[in-house]
Motif scaffolding. Structure first.
Motif, PDB file in Angstrom:
ATOM      1  N   GLN A   1     106.660  98.824 -13.002  1.00  0.00           N
ATOM      2  CA  GLN A   1     105.454  99.383 -12.375  1.00  0.00           C
ATOM      3  C   GLN A   1     105.373  99.102 -10.869  1.00  0.00           C
ATOM      4  N   ASN A   2     106.523  98.720 -10.276  1.00  0.00           N
ATOM      5  CA  ASN A   2     106.573  98.454  -8.834  1.00  0.00           C
ATOM      6  C   ASN A   2     107.732  99.205  -8.194  1.00  0.00           C
ATOM      7  N   PHE A   3     107.553  99.579  -6.927  1.00  0.00           N
ATOM      8  CA  PHE A   3     108.618 100.249  -6.196  1.00  0.00           C
ATOM      9  C   PHE A   3     109.765  99.279  -5.921  1.00  0.00           C
ATOM     10  N   THR A   4     110.975  99.830  -5.769  1.00  0.00           N
ATOM     11  CA  THR A   4     112.166  99.020  -5.515  1.00  0.00           C
ATOM     12  C   THR A   4     111.990  98.130  -4.288  1.00  0.00           C
ATOM     13  N   GLY A   5     111.444  98.686  -3.211  1.00  0.00           N
ATOM     14  CA  GLY A   5     111.265  97.903  -1.989  1.00  0.00           C
ATOM     15  C   GLY A   5     110.368  96.702  -2.201  1.00  0.00           C
ATOM     16  N   ASP A   6     109.346  96.863  -3.034  1.00  0.00           N
ATOM     17  CA  ASP A   6     108.422  95.759  -3.303  1.00  0.00           C
ATOM     18  C   ASP A   6     109.088  94.667  -4.149  1.00  0.00           C
ATOM     19  N   VAL A   7     110.034  95.071  -5.002  1.00  0.00           N
ATOM     20  CA  VAL A   7     110.770  94.094  -5.810  1.00  0.00           C
ATOM     21  C   VAL A   7     111.782  93.340  -4.946  1.00  0.00           C
ATOM     22  N   LEU A   8     112.475  94.078  -4.068  1.00  0.00           N
ATOM     23  CA  LEU A   8     113.563  93.471  -3.296  1.00  0.00           C
ATOM     24  C   LEU A   8     113.076  92.621  -2.126  1.00  0.00           C
ATOM     25  N   ARG A   9     111.945  93.009  -1.524  1.00  0.00           N
ATOM     26  CA  ARG A   9     111.501  92.319  -0.310  1.00  0.00           C
ATOM     27  C   ARG A   9     111.342  90.808  -0.515  1.00  0.00           C
ATOM     28  N   PRO A  10     110.572  90.350  -1.502  1.00  0.00           N
ATOM     29  CA  PRO A  10     110.459  88.898  -1.679  1.00  0.00           C
ATOM     30  C   PRO A  10     111.770  88.239  -2.106  1.00  0.00           C
ATOM     31  N   ALA A  11     112.592  88.981  -2.846  1.00  0.00           N
ATOM     32  CA  ALA A  11     113.881  88.416  -3.256  1.00  0.00           C
ATOM     33  C   ALA A  11     114.755  88.131  -2.046  1.00  0.00           C
ATOM     34  N   LEU A  12     114.807  89.061  -1.113  1.00  0.00           N
ATOM     35  CA  LEU A  12     115.631  88.872   0.082  1.00  0.00           C
ATOM     36  C   LEU A  12     115.048  87.815   1.010  1.00  0.00           C
TER      37      LEU A  12
END
Length: 339
Positions: free
Chosen positions: A128-139
């Motif tokens: 339920q989240n966009f890819t950018g929102d998932v990756l940003r905190p991970a990076l």
């Protein structure tokens, strides 16, 4: 495909990993979590309001959610410790203590902070989240593994013709993240893809650096990039079976490989295909999937210091279950590699 997935599932069950699911109130996520707990495939951490999770579990007739660790992002014992960790990691980038206290309540940031603090081994999100929102905190928080600065997305491809790859299994990359990688980034994608082949598929990687040219048959700056990437990758891992530049038929078909690239350790028998751009990789995997009837699993994020995988918002319960299994295997492999 089923055989490899079964092997990965058994490996996950034999070495239980802690996988955090930040979208803890999402229906498919909850149903997948229930199955994972029942099958003892992973230790599941759900982020979300505990009362809502329990209410939803009851409404979906889920029997095993009580076996999950449930973290309320608004109130839990380590909230301040995670906020302090986020501030410490990001203060050089302008993070304030007040902003850290706000972001720590965001489940996507909280999941990554749990991994960074050693309280979880991997994360799956994106239903339920966009890819950018998932990756940003991970990076920002987990960052990349040693020696790798480029995150990429691989697909495990299962083609009906078993003469290709390893019994019909291949790794395609990058199909999801970096639009136009530099030569250095392309080399890193190759190294990461080889590791994915080893960890997830149990294959000894034979990496083809793809181009529209084979061994100088064409002259162009796009070919030069692949040639340079091949050189860099060989310097990074001299023992790796890797060659380029190769056209896709030279990489995959023994007779063509022998004719176009005689003496190559990879030509005609590649099981890892590294595409020169995201455009080529994304088009390539979808063509093989649709026209050849291949099964595609992914994208599997590569290059992270700990597994964080992004789901399609159209994913199924089975997709989430499968990606948890993959994240568990990535975690096991990374831990063994880092020993």
């Amino acid at each position: 495909m089923a055989n490899l997935i079964n092997k990965m599932t058994e490996r996950a069950r034999a070495d239980i990993q802690r996988i955090v699911l930040p979208e803890g109130t999402e229906e498919r996520t909850l149903k997948a979590a229930d199955r994972l707990i029942a099958d003892r495939t992973a230790d599941i951490i759900l982020i979300g309001n505990p009362d809502e999770i329990k209410r939803l579990a009851h409404s979906y007739a889920l029997q095993h959610i009580g076996g999950a660790t449930i973290i309320d992002p608004k109130q839990h014992a380590k909230k301040q410790a995670y906020a302090d960790l986020l501030f410490e990691l990001r203060q050089a980038k302008g993070m304030t203590a007040e902003k850290a206290a706000e972001l720590v309540e965001n489940p996507l940031y909280l999941g990554c902070l749990m991994i960074k603090a050693g309280d979880a081994d991997g994360e799956i999100a994106g239903a339920q989240n966009f890819t950018g929102d998932v990756l940003r905190p991970a990076l920002q928080i987990i960052k990349t593994t040693a020696g790798i600065k480029c995150v990429s997305g691989a697909f495990l491809m299962f083609v009906p013709d078993k003469s290709y790859g390893d019994d019909g299994v291949l790794v395609f990359a990058d199909c999801a993240v970096t639009p136009n990688p530099t030569a250095s980034e392309l080399a890193q994608i190759a190294i990461s893809s080889a590791q994915t082949a080893r960890i997830l598929a149990g294959m000894e990687p034979r990496v083809a650096m793809l181009s529209f040219s084979t061994k100088g048959s064409a002259s162009h700056e796009m070919v030069d990039k692949v040639v340079e990437a091949t050189r860099i990758a060989k310097e990074m891992q001299p023992e790796l079976l890797l060659d380029g530049e190769l056209q896709s038929d030279a990489a995959l078909v023994p007779a063509v490989g022998a004719k176009k690239a005689p003496g190559s350790p990879v030509a005609g028998k590649a099981n890892v295909l590294v595409f020169p751009s995201l455009e080529a990789g994304n088009i390539g995997y979808k063509l093989v999937q649709r026209l050849a009837g291949a099964e595609a699993i992914g994208p599997i994020l590569q290059g992270m210091a700990a597994p964080v995988n992004d789901l399609s918002r159209g994913c199924s319960v089975d997709d989430i279950y499968q990606m948890v299994v993959i994240a568990a295997n990535q975690s096991i492999g990374l831990k063994q590699h880092n020993k």
